[in-house]
Each structure stands twice: as C-alpha cells, then as structure tokens.
Design a protein around this motif. Structure first.
Motif, mmCIF file in Angstrom:
data_model
loop_
_atom_site.group_PDB
_atom_site.id
_atom_site.type_symbol
_atom_site.label_atom_id
_atom_site.label_comp_id
_atom_site.label_asym_id
_atom_site.label_seq_id
_atom_site.Cartn_x
_atom_site.Cartn_y
_atom_site.Cartn_z
ATOM 1 N N LEU A 70 -39.820 135.901 -23.452
ATOM 2 C CA LEU A 70 -39.329 136.537 -24.807
ATOM 3 C C LEU A 70 -38.643 137.661 -24.423
ATOM 4 O O LEU A 70 -38.898 138.742 -23.768
ATOM 5 N N THR A 71 -37.198 137.696 -24.811
ATOM 6 C CA THR A 71 -36.265 138.787 -24.482
ATOM 7 C C THR A 71 -35.290 139.275 -25.617
ATOM 8 O O THR A 71 -35.685 138.346 -26.637
ATOM 9 N N LEU A 72 -34.928 140.184 -25.788
ATOM 10 C CA LEU A 72 -34.101 140.624 -26.837
ATOM 11 C C LEU A 72 -32.870 139.663 -27.232
ATOM 12 O O LEU A 72 -32.629 139.121 -28.136
ATOM 13 N N SER A 110 -33.023 136.411 -26.759
ATOM 14 C CA SER A 110 -33.523 135.094 -27.279
ATOM 15 C C SER A 110 -34.334 135.333 -28.403
ATOM 16 O O SER A 110 -33.946 134.620 -29.343
ATOM 17 N N LEU A 111 -34.525 136.565 -28.895
ATOM 18 C CA LEU A 111 -35.087 137.032 -30.254
ATOM 19 C C LEU A 111 -33.753 136.963 -31.101
ATOM 20 O O LEU A 111 -33.730 136.304 -31.968
ATOM 21 N N ALA A 112 -32.641 137.360 -30.817
ATOM 22 C CA ALA A 112 -31.464 137.512 -31.212
ATOM 23 C C ALA A 112 -30.885 136.183 -31.861
ATOM 24 O O ALA A 112 -30.696 135.929 -32.832
ATOM 25 N N ARG A 160 -32.812 133.451 -31.922
ATOM 26 C CA ARG A 160 -33.611 132.769 -32.709
ATOM 27 C C ARG A 160 -33.250 133.314 -34.152
ATOM 28 O O ARG A 160 -33.441 132.488 -35.307
ATOM 29 N N VAL A 161 -33.096 134.842 -34.234
ATOM 30 C CA VAL A 161 -32.978 135.241 -35.624
ATOM 31 C C VAL A 161 -31.486 134.616 -36.289
ATOM 32 O O VAL A 161 -31.359 134.338 -37.239
#
Length: 70
Positions: free
Chosen positions: A4-6, A8-10, A12-13
């Motif tokens: 989980l990285t920023l 990967s989160l970006a 996904r969002v």
C-alpha cells in the motif's frame, strides 16, 4: 493486494472516481416519468383512489347543499 503506497491509493481513488462518474452518467434524470405505472395493479392504490373519489363526491354534495340554501 500489493504494498500500500500513496501512488497505489491515488490510482485506486482515480479508478473509483471514474467508475462513479460513469455510473452517474448512466442514470436517468429524476422526473415524473419515472413513476408512471409504479403502482399499476396495486390493491392499496386502488383503495386510495376509491377513497379519494368518495371524498370528492362528499365535498360535491356539501357544495351542492350549500348552493341550494343560498
């Protein structure tokens, strides 16, 4: 699911926002056409309609009685 990285989160969002936008674009606008026929063949609505008609007729009778006494 990987680490989980920023980034990967970006991603996904961004994917969720795109999916939400696509879903919202497919929805029909809310208007009275959407509800036409919603209660077709409903016993409850038939009873409501009959009661409304009875009430209207009672109001007409009262108005006629008041009119004839004037």
């Amino acid at each position: 699911m990987g680490k989980l990285t920023l980034e990967s989160l970006a991603k996904r969002v961004e994917a969720l926002e795109a999916a939400l936008a696509a879903n919202l674009a497919k929805q029909r606008p809310k208007d009275w056409h959407r509800v036409v026929g919603m209660f077709h063949e409903s016993e409850f609505m038939r009873a409501v309609d009959e009661e409304c008609l009875r009430q209207r007729e009672l109001e007409r009778e009262v108005a006629r009685a008041e009119e004839s006494t004037e």
